[in-house]
Design a protein around this motif. Structure first.
Motif, short mmCIF file in Angstrom:
data_model
loop_
_atom_site.label_atom_id
_atom_site.label_comp_id
_atom_site.label_asym_id
_atom_site.label_seq_id
_atom_site.Cartn_x
_atom_site.Cartn_y
_atom_site.Cartn_z
N LEU A 1 0.83 -1.21 0.00
CA LEU A 1 0.00 0.00 0.00
C LEU A 1 0.86 1.25 0.00
O LEU A 1 1.95 1.28 0.58
N SER A 2 0.34 2.32 -0.61
CA SER A 2 1.01 3.62 -0.58
C SER A 2 0.81 4.27 0.78
O SER A 2 0.03 3.77 1.61
N SER B 1 -0.76 7.09 1.57
CA SER B 1 -2.14 7.52 1.75
C SER B 1 -3.07 6.32 1.90
O SER B 1 -4.03 6.35 2.68
N ALA B 2 -2.80 5.23 1.16
CA ALA B 2 -3.64 4.04 1.26
C ALA B 2 -3.51 3.39 2.64
O ALA B 2 -4.48 2.84 3.18
N ASP C 1 -5.75 5.39 4.88
CA ASP C 1 -7.15 5.10 4.57
C ASP C 1 -7.55 3.73 5.11
O ASP C 1 -8.66 3.53 5.61
N THR C 2 -6.63 2.76 5.04
CA THR C 2 -6.90 1.43 5.57
C THR C 2 -7.03 1.47 7.08
O THR C 2 -7.86 0.76 7.68
#
Length: 515
Positions: A11-12, A14-15, A18-19
């Motif tokens: 995941l990045s 930002s991801a 968000d997760t």
């Protein structure tokens, strides 16, 4: 260890954030479902689920009240059965049932917000446990008073204080009785535990007594520093407490400090090397209040110690019983007192419907509930009683200042009157979910008053003003200044933050909300 199989490493940045948000929401949904299940399990194990001919026999399942007054009874075995299925103890199963029942039948606003996933179940369950001994009417009062704050917008310590205030306001007569009983539970003793040669001393007395002791210890710690003690502040405070155990030695230290302050100016200390005079930091900043000798500029315990040293040094006492003038020995205190508005009353409702609460200005005969900065909530009677029991206390009760009458200034330095206004207007660190509260002396001491819009030398007049300040800890101040966090203050005391990934947060006197 079992894993959900999510490939977080792929995941990045930002991801990942968000997760984290999604996982938090999933955890809350699971906790809400557990409460709903516990409620249904309790209803399924009501009195009708037991054989009336056998439940009265010794050792057989019977019924009991899990929640507070007004909740239905359930089988005594319900908590054990539920706890085992959840992998928890019987006590944990009992607690889950009790909390679910209280939320459903005694705290309707919290229950509605829990089911809508607006309130964290942990916060709602804490309210249920704290209000269990209250009457249904008092529980309804607390329900309405704190439901807004139960969604996690404020840190746990601040939520506890808010709930405590509401509980006292819900039943002020009980709160007044508890305060009276608490005055009888005062003590001071050396703790039994010894760890690596260290030990603690425990003191329990009224809040003003602790405030006086704290002020005296803080002052002595600064005196020790001024006289050359290089220990950290916490070590100096511990030394100050031990020093107070030897009053004669404490007087000598304070007298030596007073004498040092009156020393003739040292030519080597009087200049910074560039011809600029240096001012003794312990002397008044205003020349009009300059020392006129004999320690007249001193106050509080320093002045008392100085006078005692001057009048008794080298002399012997005549053996007469001393008369202590407590009005001179006790340090002065200033307290800020906030009064709450009206109580919350209930409307008449048709049978079977939950009464609705509303705020009214008429408190009737109920005692007023107050909040004292740095102390917490209490009844107005507690404040009056404290003064009557301790008439020697030099305490100034100061009303909250009029924030609108504080004129802005053009200097970068924040005036003391502005700092006081910020402390009263913004109850905690204004960073999202900031936990350092300004209403406690230890919380405020480490706080910095930040200019929301940075002060600029050529930025025009009035940059230092109410509406352009925000209390921040050093770390949060650094995040704003150097680490990509940004904040705007559209109205005084209303802060809109943006984190480095672009998420926005609203911070006001009620706490923090993600936008």
């Amino acid at each position: 260890m079992a894993s959900s199989g999510m490939a977080f490493a792929d995941l990045s940045r930002s991801a990942l954030l968000d997760t984290a948000t999604a996982l938090s929401a999933a955890e809350r949904r699971a906790q809400v479902d557990q409460l709903r299940l516990a409620l249904e399990w309790a209803l399924a194990n009501g009195p009708d689920s037991l054989d009336p001919d056998t439940r009265a026999k010794v050792g057989r399942a019977s019924v009991r009240l899990y929640g507070g007054q007004g909740t239905p009874q359930a089988a005594t075995t319900a908590g054990a059965d539920l706890g085992a299925r959840l992998g928890r103890s019987t006590a944990a199963g009992d607690s889950l049932i009790a909390d679910a029942q209280d939320l459903r039948f005694r705290l309707p606003e919290h229950w509605s917000r829990v089911k809508a996933h607006e309130v964290a179940p942990s916060y709602a369950r804490f309210v249920a446990r704290r209000t269990r001994e209250l009457s249904p009417e008092a529980a309804l009062y607390v329900d309405h008073a704190v439901a807004t704050y139960s969604d996690g917008r404020i840190p746990w310590s601040r939520f506890e204080a808010t709930l405590d205030a509401a509980i006292k306001a819900a039943d002020p007569a009980v709160a007044e009785a508890r305060e009276k009983a608490a005055r009888e539970r005062r003590y001071a003793f050396a703790a039994r535990e010894t760890e690596d040669g260290m030990r603690s001393f425990v003191l329990r007395t009224d809040a003003f007594g602790v405030a006086r002791l704290d002020a005296t210890v803080s002052h002595l710690a600064e005196v020790l520093k001024a006289l050359g003690c290089a220990e950290p502040v916490d070590h100096r405070r511990a030394l100050a407490m031990v020093l107070l155990a030897n009053p004669a030695e404490a007087v000598k230290v304070l007298a030596a400090y007073a004498t040092w302050r009156e020393r003739p100016a040292d030519p080597d200390e009087a200049s910074d090397g560039a011809g600029n005079a240096l001012r003794d930091p312990f002397l008044p900043a205003d020349p009009a209040v300059a020392d006129d000798g004999a320690g007249k500029d001193l106050d509080g315990i320093v002045a008392d110690a100085d006078e005692l040293w001057r009048t008794t040094a080298g002399q012997s006492f005549d053996g007469a019983k001393p008369v202590i003038d407590w009005t001179r020995l006790l340090p002065s205190l200033t307290v800020f007192v906030h009064l709450y508005g009206g109580r919350i009353h209930t409307t008449e409702s048709p049978p079977g419907q939950t009464p609705k609460a509303f705020v009214g200005a008429d408190r009737g005969e109920a005692p007023e509930i107050i909040r004292i900065e740095g102390i917490g909530t209490a009844t107005e009677a507690w404040l009056r009683t404290h003064f009557s029991l301790h008439p020697a206390h030099k305490v100034t009760v100061r009303p909250v200042i009029d924030l609108e009458r504080l004129a802005p200034v053009d200097a970068w330095e924040v005036p003391e009157r502005h700092r006081q206004a910020v402390r009263l207007m913004t109850p905690a660190d204004c960073f999202p979910w900031g936990s350092a509260t300004t209403n406690r002396s230890d919380g405020w001491s480490g706080m910095q008053v930040d200019h929301t819009n940075p002060w600029q030398p050529d930025g025009g007049p009035g940059q230092s003003a109410i509406g352009n300040y925000g209390p921040l800890t050093q770390f949060h101040h650094n995040l704003k200044t150097h680490c990509g966090w940004d904040v705007k203050q559209p109205y005084p005391g209303i802060y809109v933050w943006r984190d480095p990934a672009g998420a926005h947060y609203l911070v006001d006197n009620t706490g923090t909300r993600r936008l």
